[in-house]
Scaffold this motif. Structure first.
Motif, PDB file in Angstrom:
ATOM      1  N   GLU A   1       0.862  -1.181   0.000  1.00 12.54           N
ATOM      2  CA  GLU A   1       0.000   0.000   0.000  1.00 12.54           C
ATOM      3  C   GLU A   1       0.900   1.233   0.000  1.00 12.54           C
ATOM      4  OE1 GLU A   1      -4.078   1.541   0.360  1.00 12.54           O
ATOM      5  OE2 GLU A   1      -3.209  -0.422  -0.094  1.00 12.54           O
ATOM      6  N   ARG A   2       0.860   2.004  -1.089  1.00  8.17           N
ATOM      7  CA  ARG A   2       1.700   3.189  -1.190  1.00  8.17           C
ATOM      8  C   ARG A   2       1.178   4.301  -0.277  1.00  8.17           C
ATOM      9  NH1 ARG A   2       6.213   1.062  -3.086  1.00  8.17           N
ATOM     10  NH2 ARG A   2       5.878  -0.085  -5.026  1.00  8.17           N
ATOM     11  N   TRP A   3       2.120   5.026   0.327  1.00  8.59           N
ATOM     12  CA  TRP A   3       1.783   6.124   1.243  1.00  8.59           C
ATOM     13  C   TRP A   3       2.692   7.308   0.896  1.00  8.59           C
ATOM     14  CZ3 TRP A   3       2.333   5.713   7.306  1.00  8.59           C
ATOM     15  CH2 TRP A   3       1.695   6.818   7.900  1.00  8.59           C
ATOM     16  N   PRO A   4       2.380   8.040  -0.177  1.00  8.51           N
ATOM     17  CA  PRO A   4       3.294   9.081  -0.662  1.00  8.51           C
ATOM     18  C   PRO A   4       3.428  10.274   0.263  1.00  8.51           C
ATOM     19  CG  PRO A   4       1.235   9.095  -1.902  1.00  8.51           C
ATOM     20  CD  PRO A   4       1.196   7.874  -1.037  1.00  8.51           C
ATOM     21  N   ASP A   5       2.398  10.564   1.074  1.00 10.40           N
ATOM     22  CA  ASP A   5       2.447  11.732   1.952  1.00 10.40           C
ATOM     23  C   ASP A   5       2.678  11.333   3.411  1.00 10.40           C
ATOM     24  OD1 ASP A   5       0.046  10.456   2.127  1.00 10.40           O
ATOM     25  OD2 ASP A   5      -1.176  12.282   2.246  1.00 10.40           O
ATOM     26  N   ALA A   6       3.436  10.287   3.640  1.00  8.36           N
ATOM     27  CA  ALA A   6       3.748   9.863   5.008  1.00  8.36           C
ATOM     28  C   ALA A   6       4.535  10.947   5.731  1.00  8.36           C
ATOM     29  CB  ALA A   6       4.548   8.561   4.979  1.00  8.36           C
ATOM     30  N   PRO A   7       4.337  11.094   7.043  1.00  8.92           N
ATOM     31  CA  PRO A   7       5.068  12.139   7.786  1.00  8.92           C
ATOM     32  C   PRO A   7       6.569  11.898   7.750  1.00  8.92           C
ATOM     33  CG  PRO A   7       3.952  10.640   9.284  1.00  8.92           C
ATOM     34  CD  PRO A   7       3.457  10.305   7.925  1.00  8.92           C
ATOM     35  N   ALA A   8       7.321  13.015   7.712  1.00  8.54           N
ATOM     36  CA  ALA A   8       8.781  12.914   7.665  1.00  8.54           C
ATOM     37  C   ALA A   8       9.384  12.738   9.046  1.00  8.54           C
ATOM     38  CB  ALA A   8       9.374  14.156   6.995  1.00  8.54           C
ATOM     39  N   ALA A   9       8.676  13.180  10.093  1.00  7.83           N
ATOM     40  CA  ALA A   9       9.186  13.047  11.460  1.00  7.83           C
ATOM     41  C   ALA A   9       8.000  12.789  12.390  1.00  7.83           C
ATOM     42  CB  ALA A   9       9.938  14.305  11.882  1.00  7.83           C
ATOM     43  N   ASP A  10       7.860  11.562  12.827  1.00  7.47           N
ATOM     44  CA  ASP A  10       6.750  11.208  13.714  1.00  7.47           C
ATOM     45  C   ASP A  10       6.909   9.747  14.122  1.00  7.47           C
ATOM     46  OD1 ASP A  10       4.447  11.352  15.185  1.00  7.47           O
ATOM     47  OD2 ASP A  10       3.156  11.980  13.520  1.00  7.47           O
ATOM     48  N   ARG A  11       6.203   9.383  15.165  1.00  7.74           N
ATOM     49  CA  ARG A  11       6.092   7.969  15.545  1.00  7.74           C
ATOM     50  C   ARG A  11       4.638   7.583  15.338  1.00  7.74           C
ATOM     51  NH1 ARG A  11       8.618   3.841  17.959  1.00  7.74           N
ATOM     52  NH2 ARG A  11       7.421   2.412  19.287  1.00  7.74           N
ATOM     53  N   VAL A  12       4.402   6.650  14.409  1.00  5.87           N
ATOM     54  CA  VAL A  12       3.058   6.389  13.909  1.00  5.87           C
ATOM     55  C   VAL A  12       2.646   4.952  14.221  1.00  5.87           C
ATOM     56  CG1 VAL A  12       1.560   6.438  11.880  1.00  5.87           C
ATOM     57  CG2 VAL A  12       3.483   8.028  12.046  1.00  5.87           C
TER      58      VAL A  12
ATOM     59  N   THR B   1       4.138  -0.315  14.232  1.00  2.77           N
ATOM     60  CA  THR B   1       4.557   1.063  14.493  1.00  2.77           C
ATOM     61  C   THR B   1       5.652   1.454  13.519  1.00  2.77           C
ATOM     62  OG1 THR B   1       6.153   0.309  16.168  1.00  2.77           O
ATOM     63  CG2 THR B   1       3.961   0.965  16.933  1.00  2.77           C
ATOM     64  N   TYR B   2       5.718   2.729  13.252  1.00  3.62           N
ATOM     65  CA  TYR B   2       6.683   3.258  12.283  1.00  3.62           C
ATOM     66  C   TYR B   2       7.227   4.573  12.820  1.00  3.62           C
ATOM     67  CZ  TYR B   2       8.280   5.672   8.046  1.00  3.62           C
ATOM     68  OH  TYR B   2       9.012   6.378   7.134  1.00  3.62           O
ATOM     69  N   THR B   3       8.538   4.656  12.958  1.00  2.44           N
ATOM     70  CA  THR B   3       9.196   5.880  13.407  1.00  2.44           C
ATOM     71  C   THR B   3       9.844   6.552  12.210  1.00  2.44           C
ATOM     72  OG1 THR B   3       9.615   4.927  15.590  1.00  2.44           O
ATOM     73  CG2 THR B   3      10.906   6.874  14.963  1.00  2.44           C
ATOM     74  N   ALA B   4       9.324   7.715  11.871  1.00  2.00           N
ATOM     75  CA  ALA B   4       9.855   8.465  10.732  1.00  2.00           C
ATOM     76  C   ALA B   4      10.883   9.481  11.228  1.00  2.00           C
ATOM     77  CB  ALA B   4       8.730   9.181   9.996  1.00  2.00           C
TER      78      ALA B   4
ATOM     79  N   LEU C   1      18.235  14.932  10.042  1.00  5.77           N
ATOM     80  CA  LEU C   1      18.514  14.575  11.428  1.00  5.77           C
ATOM     81  C   LEU C   1      19.448  13.376  11.501  1.00  5.77           C
ATOM     82  CD1 LEU C   1      17.972  15.145  14.380  1.00  5.77           C
ATOM     83  CD2 LEU C   1      15.920  13.715  14.232  1.00  5.77           C
ATOM     84  N   LEU C   2      19.282  12.445  10.566  1.00  3.30           N
ATOM     85  CA  LEU C   2      20.191  11.305  10.522  1.00  3.30           C
ATOM     86  C   LEU C   2      21.615  11.751  10.214  1.00  3.30           C
ATOM     87  CD1 LEU C   2      17.978   8.747   8.552  1.00  3.30           C
ATOM     88  CD2 LEU C   2      18.500   8.740  10.995  1.00  3.30           C
ATOM     89  N   VAL C   3      21.746  12.700   9.276  1.00  5.32           N
ATOM     90  CA  VAL C   3      23.080  13.211   8.939  1.00  5.32           C
ATOM     91  C   VAL C   3      23.694  13.925  10.132  1.00  5.32           C
ATOM     92  CG1 VAL C   3      24.337  14.826   7.463  1.00  5.32           C
ATOM     93  CG2 VAL C   3      22.532  13.372   6.496  1.00  5.32           C
ATOM     94  N   THR C   4      22.875  14.734  10.815  1.00  2.00           N
ATOM     95  CA  THR C   4      23.383  15.446  11.990  1.00  2.00           C
ATOM     96  C   THR C   4      23.829  14.479  13.077  1.00  2.00           C
ATOM     97  OG1 THR C   4      21.903  17.293  11.515  1.00  2.00           O
ATOM     98  CG2 THR C   4      22.806  17.154  13.746  1.00  2.00           C
ATOM     99  N   ALA C   5      23.024  13.460  13.297  1.00  2.00           N
ATOM    100  CA  ALA C   5      23.386  12.473  14.315  1.00  2.00           C
ATOM    101  C   ALA C   5      24.661  11.734  13.942  1.00  2.00           C
ATOM    102  CB  ALA C   5      22.236  11.497  14.512  1.00  2.00           C
ATOM    103  N   ALA C   6      24.795  11.420  12.652  1.00  2.00           N
ATOM    104  CA  ALA C   6      25.999  10.723  12.210  1.00  2.00           C
ATOM    105  C   ALA C   6      27.230  11.597  12.388  1.00  2.00           C
ATOM    106  CB  ALA C   6      25.849  10.306  10.756  1.00  2.00           C
ATOM    107  N   LEU C   7      27.098  12.867  12.018  1.00  2.74           N
ATOM    108  CA  LEU C   7      28.240  13.784  12.190  1.00  2.74           C
ATOM    109  C   LEU C   7      28.556  13.966  13.668  1.00  2.74           C
ATOM    110  CD1 LEU C   7      27.399  16.483   9.493  1.00  2.74           C
ATOM    111  CD2 LEU C   7      29.156  14.700   9.393  1.00  2.74           C
TER     112      LEU C   7
END
Length: 322
Positions: A228-239, A258-261, A266-272
């Protein structure tokens, strides 16, 4: 085991009817004509459909598909009609497909011009078949096109409807997400599932899709994986995502995940940050190692001097004793 019998393909000439009343042929074989491709040059083409009067339901004179019913071990018989409406012979090939075991009297038939060929067929219900419905088709191909004549088999006996949704997970997909899941028909009848989707984030609803019919027929015991495609899924949320499936006969099931977006930046910042922390810790360890080395080097002469002093004192004591 039923005895093997010899079958004969009957060619029934319908020359006058096809010459004087082509509309009658269209009325007798509506499904075949509707599903056939345009006729090849030099004739009106050909059609395939259940032979008139060959079965009990849904109608004996004008059937859109084969309908057969019997208990486990039963041998059911019917007839396929292939009509050549053109002015030259037509050769077609026949085969059974799907969840119904169809045995055809012939697999290759040449039909003379303006003639109908009746091909007997049998369906053997497995002795261990569970009650319920099976679907398949008799496929007739020739002249670069193919007609599928549907076959419905109902195995008599008590029926049960049961549908489950399993292995639900959500994955990042481009700028949106994809909800992947599996549907399993655990009953004895073919089902056409309906799916409803609901997702709630930390601040409320983020997805609502009312129940809709899925474009598939799920045979008993069959398992399919779907997305099931979800093109407008939230970019930052716990769903929390919940899927509900239903089907005729009261079949219903629900599954959640559950899905953590996390946004890419933020991933790049955390990696750096992790890299920076690791580099700082490494530098601190190097400095600490160097300090320890320097302290060891400074302590070595003192220890050596102490050892020399102790040796001299021992020598003096020995002379006095002598």
């Amino acid at each position: 085991m039923p005895s093997r019998t010899h079958t004969v393909v009957h060619l029934r000439v319908r020359t006058a009817a096809l010459l004087t009343a082509p509309l009658l042929a269209l009325a007798v074989f509506p499904t075949a004509v509707a599903t056939a491709a345009p006729a090849a040059p030099g004739g009106h083409g050909w059609s395939a459909a259940p032979a008139p009067g060959g079965g009990r339901a849904p109608g004996a004179g004008d059937r859109a598909y084969f309908y057969l019913e019997g208990g486990p071990g039963a041998v059911l018989r019917d007839t396929l009609a292939v009509t050549n409406e053109g002015t030259r012979p037509r050769t077609v090939r026949l085969r059974g497909t799907g969840g119904v075991r169809v045995a055809l009297a012939e697999h290759r038939v040449t039909v003379p011009p303006r003639t109908r060929a009746d091909i007997p067929l049998t369906v053997t219900v497995p002795a261990d078949a569970a009650p319920g419905e099976r679907t398949g088709a008799v496929r007739v191909s020739g002249d670069g096109r193919e007609i599928a004549v549907r076959t419905h088999l109902r195995v008599s006996g008590p029926t049960m409807t049961s549908l489950s949704v399993e292995d639900v997970r959500v994955e990042r997909h481009g700028d949106g997400a994809a909800i992947r899941y599996a549907l399993v028909n655990r009953g004895t009848t073919a089902l056409t599932p309906r799916l409803a989707v609901r997702a709630d984030g930390l601040f409320g609803a983020v997805l609502r899709r009312d129940a809709r019919t899925l474009p598939l027929e799920l045979a008993p015991g069959r398992r399919v994986r779907l997305t099931e495609r979800w093109p407008d899924a939230p970019a930052a949320d716990r769903v929390a995502v919940r899927l509900t499936v239903t089907a005729a006969g009261g079949a219903q099931d629900t599954a959640s995940t559950t899905y953590t977006a996390v946004p890419p930046w933020l991933l790049v910042t955390a990696a750096l940050g992790a890299l920076g922390a690791g580099t700082g810790a490494g530098r601190w360890l190097v400095r600490r190692h160097r300090r320890r080395a320097q302290d060891t080097e400074a302590a070595a002469p003192e220890a050596e001097a102490a050892a020399v002093g102790a040796g001299a004192g021992a020598g003096a004591g020995a002379g006095a004793d002598g």
